[in-house]
Design a protein around this motif. Structure first.
Motif, PDB file in Angstrom:
ATOM      1  N   ALA A 114      59.847  29.508   7.894  1.00  0.00           N
ATOM      2  CA  ALA A 114      58.759  29.535   8.877  1.00  0.00           C
ATOM      3  C   ALA A 114      58.603  28.172   9.556  1.00  0.00           C
ATOM      4  O   ALA A 114      58.295  28.103  10.756  1.00  0.00           O
ATOM      5  N   TRP A 115      58.815  27.112   8.804  1.00  0.00           N
ATOM      6  CA  TRP A 115      58.731  25.757   9.368  1.00  0.00           C
ATOM      7  C   TRP A 115      59.761  25.572  10.485  1.00  0.00           C
ATOM      8  O   TRP A 115      59.436  25.107  11.579  1.00  0.00           O
ATOM      9  N   HIS A 116      60.995  25.950  10.199  1.00  0.00           N
ATOM     10  CA  HIS A 116      62.060  25.761  11.200  1.00  0.00           C
ATOM     11  C   HIS A 116      61.829  26.657  12.419  1.00  0.00           C
ATOM     12  O   HIS A 116      62.094  26.236  13.554  1.00  0.00           O
ATOM     13  N   GLU A 117      61.319  27.858  12.211  1.00  0.00           N
ATOM     14  CA  GLU A 117      61.008  28.732  13.348  1.00  0.00           C
ATOM     15  C   GLU A 117      59.890  28.138  14.199  1.00  0.00           C
ATOM     16  O   GLU A 117      59.954  28.156  15.439  1.00  0.00           O
ATOM     17  N   ALA A 118      58.870  27.599  13.550  1.00  0.00           N
ATOM     18  CA  ALA A 118      57.767  26.985  14.293  1.00  0.00           C
ATOM     19  C   ALA A 118      58.234  25.724  15.010  1.00  0.00           C
ATOM     20  O   ALA A 118      57.913  25.498  16.183  1.00  0.00           O
ATOM     21  N   ARG A 119      59.010  24.928  14.302  1.00  0.00           N
ATOM     22  CA  ARG A 119      59.491  23.661  14.859  1.00  0.00           C
ATOM     23  C   ARG A 119      60.313  23.907  16.122  1.00  0.00           C
ATOM     24  O   ARG A 119      60.228  23.139  17.103  1.00  0.00           O
ATOM     25  N   ALA A 120      61.072  24.996  16.144  1.00  0.00           N
ATOM     26  CA  ALA A 120      61.911  25.314  17.303  1.00  0.00           C
ATOM     27  C   ALA A 120      61.081  25.690  18.528  1.00  0.00           C
ATOM     28  O   ALA A 120      61.577  25.611  19.660  1.00  0.00           O
ATOM     29  N   LYS A 121      59.827  26.088  18.321  1.00  0.00           N
ATOM     30  CA  LYS A 121      58.971  26.487  19.435  1.00  0.00           C
ATOM     31  C   LYS A 121      58.072  25.354  19.932  1.00  0.00           C
ATOM     32  O   LYS A 121      57.307  25.548  20.881  1.00  0.00           O
ATOM     33  N   LEU A 122      58.158  24.212  19.281  1.00  0.00           N
ATOM     34  CA  LEU A 122      57.278  23.095  19.620  1.00  0.00           C
ATOM     35  C   LEU A 122      58.054  21.974  20.292  1.00  0.00           C
ATOM     36  O   LEU A 122      59.237  21.747  19.979  1.00  0.00           O
ATOM     37  N   PRO A 123      57.411  21.208  21.172  1.00  0.00           N
ATOM     38  CA  PRO A 123      58.046  19.994  21.697  1.00  0.00           C
ATOM     39  C   PRO A 123      58.338  19.023  20.561  1.00  0.00           C
ATOM     40  O   PRO A 123      57.601  18.964  19.570  1.00  0.00           O
ATOM     41  N   LEU A 129      53.711  18.786  13.159  1.00  0.00           N
ATOM     42  CA  LEU A 129      53.462  20.097  12.558  1.00  0.00           C
ATOM     43  C   LEU A 129      52.954  19.880  11.139  1.00  0.00           C
ATOM     44  O   LEU A 129      53.643  19.270  10.315  1.00  0.00           O
ATOM     45  N   ARG A 130      51.780  20.376  10.863  1.00  0.00           N
ATOM     46  CA  ARG A 130      51.143  20.201   9.551  1.00  0.00           C
ATOM     47  C   ARG A 130      51.065  21.556   8.843  1.00  0.00           C
ATOM     48  O   ARG A 130      50.618  22.549   9.424  1.00  0.00           O
ATOM     49  N   ILE A 131      51.492  21.590   7.592  1.00  0.00           N
ATOM     50  CA  ILE A 131      51.373  22.811   6.796  1.00  0.00           C
ATOM     51  C   ILE A 131      49.981  22.848   6.172  1.00  0.00           C
ATOM     52  O   ILE A 131      49.571  21.895   5.500  1.00  0.00           O
ATOM     53  N   LEU A 132      49.258  23.934   6.408  1.00  0.00           N
ATOM     54  CA  LEU A 132      47.968  24.144   5.762  1.00  0.00           C
ATOM     55  C   LEU A 132      48.136  25.219   4.703  1.00  0.00           C
ATOM     56  O   LEU A 132      48.357  26.389   5.027  1.00  0.00           O
ATOM     57  N   PHE A 133      48.085  24.826   3.440  1.00  0.00           N
ATOM     58  CA  PHE A 133      48.147  25.790   2.346  1.00  0.00           C
ATOM     59  C   PHE A 133      46.737  26.334   2.140  1.00  0.00           C
ATOM     60  O   PHE A 133      45.855  25.638   1.631  1.00  0.00           O
ATOM     61  N   SER A 134      46.521  27.569   2.582  1.00  0.00           N
ATOM     62  CA  SER A 134      45.189  28.160   2.562  1.00  0.00           C
ATOM     63  C   SER A 134      45.061  29.144   1.403  1.00  0.00           C
ATOM     64  O   SER A 134      45.850  30.082   1.279  1.00  0.00           O
ATOM     65  N   ALA A 135      44.064  28.903   0.557  1.00  0.00           N
ATOM     66  CA  ALA A 135      43.794  29.781  -0.579  1.00  0.00           C
ATOM     67  C   ALA A 135      42.397  30.367  -0.429  1.00  0.00           C
ATOM     68  O   ALA A 135      41.544  29.800   0.251  1.00  0.00           O
TER      69      ALA A 135
END
Length: 369
Positions: free
Chosen positions: A189-198, A203-209
């Motif tokens: 998911a990180w690499h997919e998101a990174r590819a869509k961003l300048p 990019l910050r990962i939010l671990f939501s519980a």
């Protein structure tokens, strides 16, 4: 070393019929089920910690106040929760991995809607199970989730007169195979998101519980500590240089002070810092309203309002092959532990201050006996 290609010896562990009971929250299966589901949830003494004579009326009042927003949320999902179907898919996938080595069948016991524990107890008996493994689909133990389900299961067994050798797996927050499989999903998911961003946008990962009232944690519930251990184990295996992350908590349901920071506050901080977010539901292993609506719809709107330059979400594990393999490993480990109550690593893992750890409770009950 055992040769699994040979037939099991009569009476050996692998010759028994093993019922693997998957615990989960449950969800309404129709619009008409939303209200009773909420009543069941908010009248659970593990959730609503008030004197027993107050709980029925207060729980129904809270459920009534939550009915309209809950109905609107489930309407987005077609008027029902997908959780049972997804849990059934996980059950069948886990059976397929376990059955070559043991006669196992996976059963589902939901806490607040069908199939309830008493229904599952009957199904386990009718199948002719000779052994039970209780496998919560909550990686982290909380008295409000796994603890409540264990108590519910034990009471259903007592009422039905079902007494089978049972192994209870209390938690698997830092199980290496679970952490590795989760890290792989986050990494994709990180690499997919990174590819869509300048390139210049962070990019910050939010671990939501799911959150908890602070009072429950102060009383000794190990959930928050275990969430932190899960995040540490996953981040150790991410293998993304310089990946920034934070832990946050969602789904506040009562006016009490809850553990934080809230997911809303973490998103607002990302907006101020002008970084995109990749939200990972770290305490849920299948999609349901709190991921498909709260994370995908409501928090996305919050992110847009707060000026977050990109909002992305890590999918839950569902039937990911490596995740299912990790569950199978947990079942094998639990059965081989020689313990009636075990963690992913065997004995108690929580610090001494976590007095609501089930191992601590079991020791206290043993001393009192």
């Amino acid at each position: 070393m055992n040769d699994l290609s040979l037939p099991p010896r009569p009476g050996s562990q692998n010759s028994r019929k093993v019922a693997v009971v998957l615990f989960n929250l449950g969800g309404p299966d129709s619009p008409a089920a939303i209200k009773p589901f909420l009543v069941n949830l908010f009248t659970d003494p593990a959730i609503l910690r008030v004197p027993g004579f107050l709980r029925p009326a207060l729980g129904r009042l809270i459920a009534a106040r939550r009915l309209k927003p809950a109905t609107e949320n489930y309407a987005i999902l077609g008027g029902r929760s997908p959780l049972l179907e997804l849990t059934e898919e996980q059950a069948r996938a886990l059976e397929a991995v376990l059955q070559p080595e043991m006669e196992a069948r996976c059963f589902i016991a939901m806490r607040y809607w069908h199939p309830f524990a008493e229904e599952t107890v009957r199904a386990v008996r009718e199948w002719g199970a000779e052994e039970v493994v209780l496998l919560p689909l909550y990686p982290q133990f909380s008295t409000t989730t796994t603890g409540s389900s264990i108590d519910d299961w034990n009471e259903a067994c007592r009422k039905a007169g079902l007494a089978l050798p049972t192994t209870t797996l209390c938690c698997w927050h830092s199980d290496p195979a679970f952490a590795e499989s989760t890290a792989a999903i986050v990494r994709r998911a990180w690499h997919e998101a990174r590819a869509k961003l300048p390139a210049e946008t962070g990019l910050r990962i939010l671990f939501s519980a799911h959150g908890l009232p602070e009072s429950i944690v102060r009383h000794g519930d190990p959930y928050q500590w275990q969430v932190e251990r899960t995040v540490a184990a996953v981040c150790e295996r991410l293998r993304i240089e310089g990946a920034e992350h934070a832990i946050c908590y969602q789904s506040r349901a009562t006016p009490q002070k809850w553990i934080g920071p809230s997911t809303e506050d973490a998103i607002a901080a990302a907006g101020r810092d002008k970084v995109a977010v990749l939200v990972c539901p770290i305490a849920f292993v299948s999609e349901h309203s709190e991921t498909l609506v709260e994370l995908d719809v409501e928090y996305r709107e919050v992110a847009e309002k707060d000026g977050v330059p990109g909002y992305f979400r890590v999918p839950t594990q569902n039937t990911d092959g490596d995740f299912i393999a990790s569950l199978a490993g947990l079942v094998r480990h639990a059965r081989g532990s020689g313990r009636s109550l075990c963690s992913w690593a065997g004995g108690r893992q929580c610090p001494k201050g976590q007095r609501d750890c089930p191992h601590a409770r079991a020791q206290e009950a043993k001393r009192a006996a």
